[in-house]
Design a protein around this motif. Structure first.
Motif, PDB file in Angstrom:
ATOM      1  N   GLU A  90       0.723  -1.042  -0.056  1.00  0.00           N
ATOM      2  CA  GLU A  90       0.088   0.007   0.022  1.00  0.00           C
ATOM      3  C   GLU A  90       0.944   1.313   0.006  1.00  0.00           C
ATOM      4  OE1 GLU A  90      -3.083   2.071   3.018  1.00  0.00           O
ATOM      5  OE2 GLU A  90      -3.382   0.067   2.641  1.00  0.00           O
ATOM      6  N   ARG A  91       2.025   1.270   0.636  1.00  0.00           N
ATOM      7  CA  ARG A  91       2.643   2.546   0.757  1.00  0.00           C
ATOM      8  C   ARG A  91       3.561   2.443  -0.316  1.00  0.00           C
ATOM      9  NH1 ARG A  91       4.880   5.676   4.611  1.00  0.00           N
ATOM     10  NH2 ARG A  91       7.053   6.346   4.511  1.00  0.00           N
ATOM     11  N   LEU A  92       3.915   1.643  -1.270  1.00  0.00           N
ATOM     12  CA  LEU A  92       4.603   1.574  -2.858  1.00  0.00           C
ATOM     13  C   LEU A  92       3.588   2.263  -3.440  1.00  0.00           C
ATOM     14  CD1 LEU A  92       6.877  -1.482  -3.181  1.00  0.00           C
ATOM     15  CD2 LEU A  92       7.496   0.731  -2.821  1.00  0.00           C
ATOM     16  N   HIS A  93       2.318   1.705  -3.447  1.00  0.00           N
ATOM     17  CA  HIS A  93       1.122   2.093  -4.337  1.00  0.00           C
ATOM     18  C   HIS A  93       0.985   3.563  -4.272  1.00  0.00           C
ATOM     19  CE1 HIS A  93      -2.444   1.741  -6.500  1.00  0.00           C
ATOM     20  NE2 HIS A  93      -3.094   2.561  -5.475  1.00  0.00           N
ATOM     21  N   HIS A  94       0.902   4.123  -3.023  1.00  0.00           N
ATOM     22  CA  HIS A  94       0.932   5.368  -2.659  1.00  0.00           C
ATOM     23  C   HIS A  94       2.050   6.384  -3.313  1.00  0.00           C
ATOM     24  CE1 HIS A  94      -0.097   9.324  -0.494  1.00  0.00           C
ATOM     25  NE2 HIS A  94       1.070   9.208  -0.019  1.00  0.00           N
ATOM     26  N   GLY A  95       3.290   5.936  -2.810  1.00  0.00           N
ATOM     27  CA  GLY A  95       4.551   6.463  -3.352  1.00  0.00           C
ATOM     28  C   GLY A  95       4.523   6.673  -4.851  1.00  0.00           C
ATOM     29  N   SER A  96       4.312   5.568  -5.400  1.00  0.00           N
ATOM     30  CA  SER A  96       4.283   5.433  -7.080  1.00  0.00           C
ATOM     31  C   SER A  96       3.278   6.587  -7.586  1.00  0.00           C
ATOM     32  CB  SER A  96       3.939   4.148  -7.632  1.00  0.00           C
ATOM     33  OG  SER A  96       4.198   4.027  -8.903  1.00  0.00           O
ATOM     34  N   LYS A  97       2.093   6.620  -6.929  1.00  0.00           N
ATOM     35  CA  LYS A  97       1.152   7.689  -7.425  1.00  0.00           C
ATOM     36  C   LYS A  97       1.587   9.184  -7.177  1.00  0.00           C
ATOM     37  CE  LYS A  97      -3.439   6.234  -7.537  1.00  0.00           C
ATOM     38  NZ  LYS A  97      -4.554   6.063  -6.665  1.00  0.00           N
ATOM     39  N   GLN A  98       2.484   9.313  -6.070  1.00  0.00           N
ATOM     40  CA  GLN A  98       3.036  10.688  -5.804  1.00  0.00           C
ATOM     41  C   GLN A  98       4.230  11.279  -6.632  1.00  0.00           C
ATOM     42  OE1 GLN A  98       1.351  12.445  -3.386  1.00  0.00           O
ATOM     43  NE2 GLN A  98      -0.180  10.812  -3.539  1.00  0.00           N
ATOM     44  N   ALA A  99       5.112  10.068  -6.794  1.00  0.00           N
ATOM     45  CA  ALA A  99       6.492  10.521  -7.427  1.00  0.00           C
ATOM     46  C   ALA A  99       6.590  10.092  -9.073  1.00  0.00           C
ATOM     47  CB  ALA A  99       7.515  10.326  -6.553  1.00  0.00           C
ATOM     48  N   GLU A 100       7.335  10.909  -9.615  1.00  0.00           N
ATOM     49  CA  GLU A 100       7.965  10.361 -10.857  1.00  0.00           C
ATOM     50  C   GLU A 100       8.567   8.991 -10.779  1.00  0.00           C
ATOM     51  OE1 GLU A 100      10.348  13.054 -12.596  1.00  0.00           O
ATOM     52  OE2 GLU A 100       8.942  14.929 -12.053  1.00  0.00           O
ATOM     53  N   ARG A 101       9.516   8.836  -9.832  1.00  0.00           N
ATOM     54  CA  ARG A 101      10.293   7.588  -9.812  1.00  0.00           C
ATOM     55  C   ARG A 101      10.013   7.142  -8.475  1.00  0.00           C
ATOM     56  NH1 ARG A 101      15.993   7.081  -8.516  1.00  0.00           N
ATOM     57  NH2 ARG A 101      16.793   5.065  -9.363  1.00  0.00           N
ATOM     58  N   THR A 102       9.738   5.764  -8.302  1.00  0.00           N
ATOM     59  CA  THR A 102       9.791   5.104  -6.854  1.00  0.00           C
ATOM     60  C   THR A 102      10.774   4.123  -6.760  1.00  0.00           C
ATOM     61  OG1 THR A 102       7.565   5.805  -6.584  1.00  0.00           O
ATOM     62  CG2 THR A 102       8.099   3.928  -5.260  1.00  0.00           C
ATOM     63  N   VAL A 103      11.534   3.963  -5.917  1.00  0.00           N
ATOM     64  CA  VAL A 103      12.589   2.937  -5.466  1.00  0.00           C
ATOM     65  C   VAL A 103      12.682   2.710  -4.314  1.00  0.00           C
ATOM     66  CG1 VAL A 103      13.984   3.543  -7.566  1.00  0.00           C
ATOM     67  CG2 VAL A 103      14.426   4.459  -5.148  1.00  0.00           C
ATOM     68  N   VAL A 104      13.087   1.256  -4.045  1.00  0.00           N
ATOM     69  CA  VAL A 104      13.139   0.707  -2.491  1.00  0.00           C
ATOM     70  C   VAL A 104      14.841   0.243  -2.553  1.00  0.00           C
ATOM     71  CG1 VAL A 104      12.503  -1.161  -0.968  1.00  0.00           C
ATOM     72  CG2 VAL A 104      11.027  -0.034  -2.608  1.00  0.00           C
ATOM     73  N   TYR A 105      15.297   0.472  -1.265  1.00  0.00           N
ATOM     74  CA  TYR A 105      16.793  -0.108  -1.035  1.00  0.00           C
ATOM     75  C   TYR A 105      16.408  -0.958   0.274  1.00  0.00           C
ATOM     76  CZ  TYR A 105      19.141   3.023  -4.091  1.00  0.00           C
ATOM     77  OH  TYR A 105      19.657   3.666  -5.306  1.00  0.00           O
ATOM     78  N   THR A 106      17.002  -2.170   0.079  1.00  0.00           N
ATOM     79  CA  THR A 106      16.640  -3.090   1.195  1.00  0.00           C
ATOM     80  C   THR A 106      17.906  -3.909   1.780  1.00  0.00           C
ATOM     81  OG1 THR A 106      15.452  -4.833   2.047  1.00  0.00           O
ATOM     82  CG2 THR A 106      16.250  -5.287  -0.206  1.00  0.00           C
ATOM     83  N   HIS A 107      18.013  -3.932   3.071  1.00  0.00           N
ATOM     84  CA  HIS A 107      19.277  -4.627   3.724  1.00  0.00           C
ATOM     85  C   HIS A 107      18.616  -5.821   4.118  1.00  0.00           C
ATOM     86  CE1 HIS A 107      16.498  -2.778   6.548  1.00  0.00           C
ATOM     87  NE2 HIS A 107      16.882  -3.354   7.559  1.00  0.00           N
ATOM     88  N   ARG A 108      17.618  -6.328   3.683  1.00  0.00           N
ATOM     89  CA  ARG A 108      16.778  -7.572   3.733  1.00  0.00           C
ATOM     90  C   ARG A 108      17.050  -8.572   2.525  1.00  0.00           C
ATOM     91  NH1 ARG A 108      11.464  -5.638   7.095  1.00  0.00           N
ATOM     92  NH2 ARG A 108      12.750  -4.813   8.830  1.00  0.00           N
ATOM     93  N   ASP A 109      16.448  -9.715   2.802  1.00  0.00           N
ATOM     94  CA  ASP A 109      16.562 -10.831   1.593  1.00  0.00           C
ATOM     95  C   ASP A 109      15.746 -10.085   0.443  1.00  0.00           C
ATOM     96  OD1 ASP A 109      16.043 -12.877  -0.318  1.00  0.00           O
ATOM     97  OD2 ASP A 109      16.053 -14.365   1.215  1.00  0.00           O
ATOM     98  N   PRO A 110      15.962 -10.042  -0.700  1.00  0.00           N
ATOM     99  CA  PRO A 110      15.233  -9.417  -1.546  1.00  0.00           C
ATOM    100  C   PRO A 110      14.032 -10.138  -2.116  1.00  0.00           C
ATOM    101  CG  PRO A 110      17.407  -9.723  -2.526  1.00  0.00           C
ATOM    102  CD  PRO A 110      17.622 -10.032  -1.154  1.00  0.00           C
ATOM    103  N   ALA A 111      14.296 -11.582  -2.135  1.00  0.00           N
ATOM    104  CA  ALA A 111      13.379 -12.543  -2.434  1.00  0.00           C
ATOM    105  C   ALA A 111      12.164 -12.485  -1.410  1.00  0.00           C
ATOM    106  CB  ALA A 111      13.852 -13.896  -2.583  1.00  0.00           C
ATOM    107  N   LYS A 112      12.426 -12.286  -0.117  1.00  0.00           N
ATOM    108  CA  LYS A 112      11.540 -12.074   0.860  1.00  0.00           C
ATOM    109  C   LYS A 112      10.667 -10.874   0.579  1.00  0.00           C
ATOM    110  CE  LYS A 112      13.630 -15.496   4.047  1.00  0.00           C
ATOM    111  NZ  LYS A 112      14.062 -15.380   5.356  1.00  0.00           N
ATOM    112  N   VAL A 113      11.428  -9.852   0.182  1.00  0.00           N
ATOM    113  CA  VAL A 113      10.831  -8.476   0.105  1.00  0.00           C
ATOM    114  C   VAL A 113       9.846  -8.521  -1.103  1.00  0.00           C
ATOM    115  CG1 VAL A 113      11.306  -6.246  -0.181  1.00  0.00           C
ATOM    116  CG2 VAL A 113      12.589  -7.371   1.428  1.00  0.00           C
ATOM    117  N   LEU A 114      10.379  -9.154  -2.142  1.00  0.00           N
ATOM    118  CA  LEU A 114       9.299  -9.131  -3.402  1.00  0.00           C
ATOM    119  C   LEU A 114       8.351 -10.153  -3.059  1.00  0.00           C
ATOM    120  CD1 LEU A 114      12.231  -9.277  -6.047  1.00  0.00           C
ATOM    121  CD2 LEU A 114      10.639  -7.796  -5.870  1.00  0.00           C
TER     122      LEU A 114
END
Length: 179
Positions: A90-114
């Motif tokens: 939901e937060r990514l959905h909101h951010g993507s509607k607000q900005a031209e570009r949305t990215v995430v940097y993670t210190h966690r396992d990317p497979a679990k995040v995806l």
């Protein structure tokens, strides 16, 4: 700054050869009591890797309306929404509607995040990138973290070289597509 926050300073240089960005950095970063060192350091690296005119740390964990790092143009228009860790869909959905570009940097396992976002409604998900680092990289950097830090961040051909308080570490910057 939130009550009980610990302030860390980072002074040094940024040389992102891939993007042609060369800057001196001097950052004061407040680490909220509920924020881990790994999250805070990932915020600092995201700030460096996204560095451009108009970049700033937001109010952080105390602000639910903004991401950890934000980029605005001279008129105040939101250009980039930069999240850290594993924000919900939901937060990514909101951010993507607000900005031209949305990215995430993670210190966690990317497979679990995806996996957290799989099948969820996220606006323009095909344009959102998740960036991660080699396993153990963030933990090794956290091990040498101090309240006052000398930092040199260099990026060339997708490889990140971090000199933090005299310790040199490196990691590929892995890009994963959300949609």
């Amino acid at each position: 700054m939130a009550a009980g926050a610990v302030v860390h300073t980072f002074s040094g240089s940024l040389a992102d050869v891939d993007r042609g960005v060369y800057e001196q950095v001097s950052l004061r970063v407040a680490r909220h009591p509920s924020e881990t060192d790994a999250y805070m350091l990932t915020r600092v690296l995201a700030y460096c890797l996204e560095h451009t005119d108009g970049i700033a740390f937001s109010e952080g964990l105390s602000s639910t309306d903004e991401p950890a790092v934000i980029v605005r143009d001279a008129t105040g228009r939101l250009r980039a929404w930069v999240e850290i860790g594993a924000p919900d869909a939901e937060r990514l959905h909101h951010g993507s509607k607000q900005a031209e570009r949305t990215v995430v940097y993670t210190h966690r396992d990317p497979a679990k995040v995806l996996a957290l976002w799989a099948g969820k409604r996220i606006h323009r998900s095909e344009h959102i990138a998740l960036y991660s680092f080699d396993p153990g990289f963030i933990d090794a950097a956290v091990a040498v973290l101090e309240r006052r830090n000398d930092i040199t961040v260099s990026v060339t051909e997708g490889q990140l070289y971090l000199d933090l308080n005299g310790v040199t570490l490196s990691s590929a910057v892995h890009e994963h597509r959300v949609g």
